[in-house]
Scaffold this active site. Structure first.
Site, PDB file in Angstrom:
ATOM      1  N   SER A  19       0.796  -1.255  -0.065  1.00 30.90           N
ATOM      2  CA  SER A  19      -0.072  -0.031   0.054  1.00 30.90           C
ATOM      3  C   SER A  19       0.939   1.229   0.072  1.00 30.90           C
ATOM      4  O   SER A  19       2.071   1.323   0.491  1.00 30.90           O
ATOM      5  CB  SER A  19      -0.953   0.083   1.148  1.00 30.90           C
ATOM      6  OG  SER A  19      -1.765   1.132   1.398  1.00 30.90           O
ATOM      7  N   TYR A  37      -1.986  -0.274  10.314  1.00 33.14           N
ATOM      8  CA  TYR A  37      -2.181  -0.724   9.106  1.00 33.14           C
ATOM      9  C   TYR A  37      -0.871  -0.413   8.296  1.00 33.14           C
ATOM     10  O   TYR A  37      -0.425  -1.548   7.483  1.00 33.14           O
ATOM     11  CB  TYR A  37      -3.385  -0.051   8.342  1.00 33.14           C
ATOM     12  CG  TYR A  37      -3.559  -0.494   6.833  1.00 33.14           C
ATOM     13  CD1 TYR A  37      -4.136  -1.640   6.392  1.00 33.14           C
ATOM     14  CD2 TYR A  37      -2.984   0.213   5.756  1.00 33.14           C
ATOM     15  CE1 TYR A  37      -4.342  -1.910   5.254  1.00 33.14           C
ATOM     16  CE2 TYR A  37      -3.430   0.048   4.257  1.00 33.14           C
ATOM     17  CZ  TYR A  37      -3.807  -1.133   4.120  1.00 33.14           C
ATOM     18  OH  TYR A  37      -4.053  -1.565   2.934  1.00 33.14           O
TER      19      TYR A  37
END
Length: 309
Positions: free
Chosen positions: A177, A190
């Protein structure tokens, strides 16, 4: 004298190889890089029951690949299986698997090897997001983030990489990501898990390079938010420069990167420039840019999918 000659030889070889690699990169920047044929390749996709994983499965179905679909959601995974067959796949295998559980991963991996064969393209796509500030996030949720977003990569690599090495043929795909490149407000756990996934994939690539396992390829994908529902409610302050990505566009770019055996894929392209700026700009300037682009408050409107249910 002999030492100087040896050092000079080593330097010239290094310069020659470096020049060649730069010229090669320039050529492929101007001309389309050849795409490999993945028809008949056994492609395993984690998190295939919805979102990005489902769309990746449909793309590889159209390319004639043998599909192995993993998801904890049996119903969603079977729906993807049905859609893949409708898209043209002749061999599709769906397995219910909780990728956060090491024993479960190894057990289902053994099933795949016996029932389908050696996986040649492994796409670690399964992921979860809590969307909570660090001190508001329960320990068990942070642990779950690491189990799914990072540790699952360890277990799938352990399960399938040995056969790839034995066959000198394989492709490891890490869906990381943009949050695996830079910290994001409201995404501490995350970000940490995606940084770990990125670093792990890159490190294993270096291992295969040093061991001259040239048949093993790696692709690391770092997209900004994608409209799959996972980041519902998230915003961007400058959509023209840093848009929330359309799933179809993201999947097309990911598959293209795999077919061209591209090592890194950042989406949108602005991320390449932002990472370059991050390497030398003063901290305050970097934070001003992040604020202007809306990154500092991107998670403010996040909608927790579990709360909606």
């Amino acid at each position: 004298m002999s030492f100087n000659l040896q050092s000079s030889k080593k330097l010239f070889i290094f310069l020659g190889k470096s020049l060649f690699s730069l010229l090669e990169a320039m050529i492929f920047a101007l001309l389309p890089k050849p795409r490999k044929n993945v028809a008949g390749e056994i492609v395993l996709i984690t998190g295939a029951g919805s979102g990005l994983g489902r769309l990746l499965a449909l793309q590889f179905a159209r390319l004639g690949s043998v599909l192995v679909l993993w998801d904890i959601n049996k119903e969603g995974n079977e729906e993807t299986c049905k859609m893949a067959r409708e898209a043209g796949a002749t061999r599709v295998h769906a397995y219910t698997c909780d990728c956060s559980q090491k024993e479960g991963v190894y057990r289902v991996a053994d099933q795949v090897k016996k029932e389908v064969g050696d996986v040649s393209i492994l796409i670690n796509n399964a992921g979860i997001v809590t969307g909570k500030k660090f001190l508001d996030c329960p320990d068990e949720l942070m642990e779950k983030s690491f189990d799914v977003n990072f540790k699952a990569h360890l277990w799938t690599y352990k399960a399938f990489l040995p056969a790839m090495i034995a066959n000198d043929h394989g492709h490891l795909v890490c869906i990381s990501s943009s949050a695996g490149l830079s910290g994001v407000n409201g995404l501490a756990d995350y970000c940490a898990s995606k940084f770990a996934a990125f670093g792990f994939a890159e490190s294993v690539f270096v291992e295969t390079f040093v061991q001259k396992q040239k048949g093993i390829k790696t692709t690391i994908v770092c997209p900004f938010f994608i409209k799959t529902g996972m980041f519902e409610g998230c915003t961007t302050g400058c959509p023209s420069l840093l848009p929330i990505l359309e799933p179809k566009y993201a999947v097309e770019k990911i598959v293209e990167a795999i077919l061209q055996e591209k090592m890194y894929l950042y989406m949108p392209k602005l991320l390449y420039f932002m990472m370059f700026l991050k390497s030398f700009l003063p901290l305050k300037t970097g934070l001003l840019i992040a604020d202007y682009l809306g990154i500092l408050h991107a998670m403010d409107g996040f909608v927790d999918q579990k709360k909606k249910l």
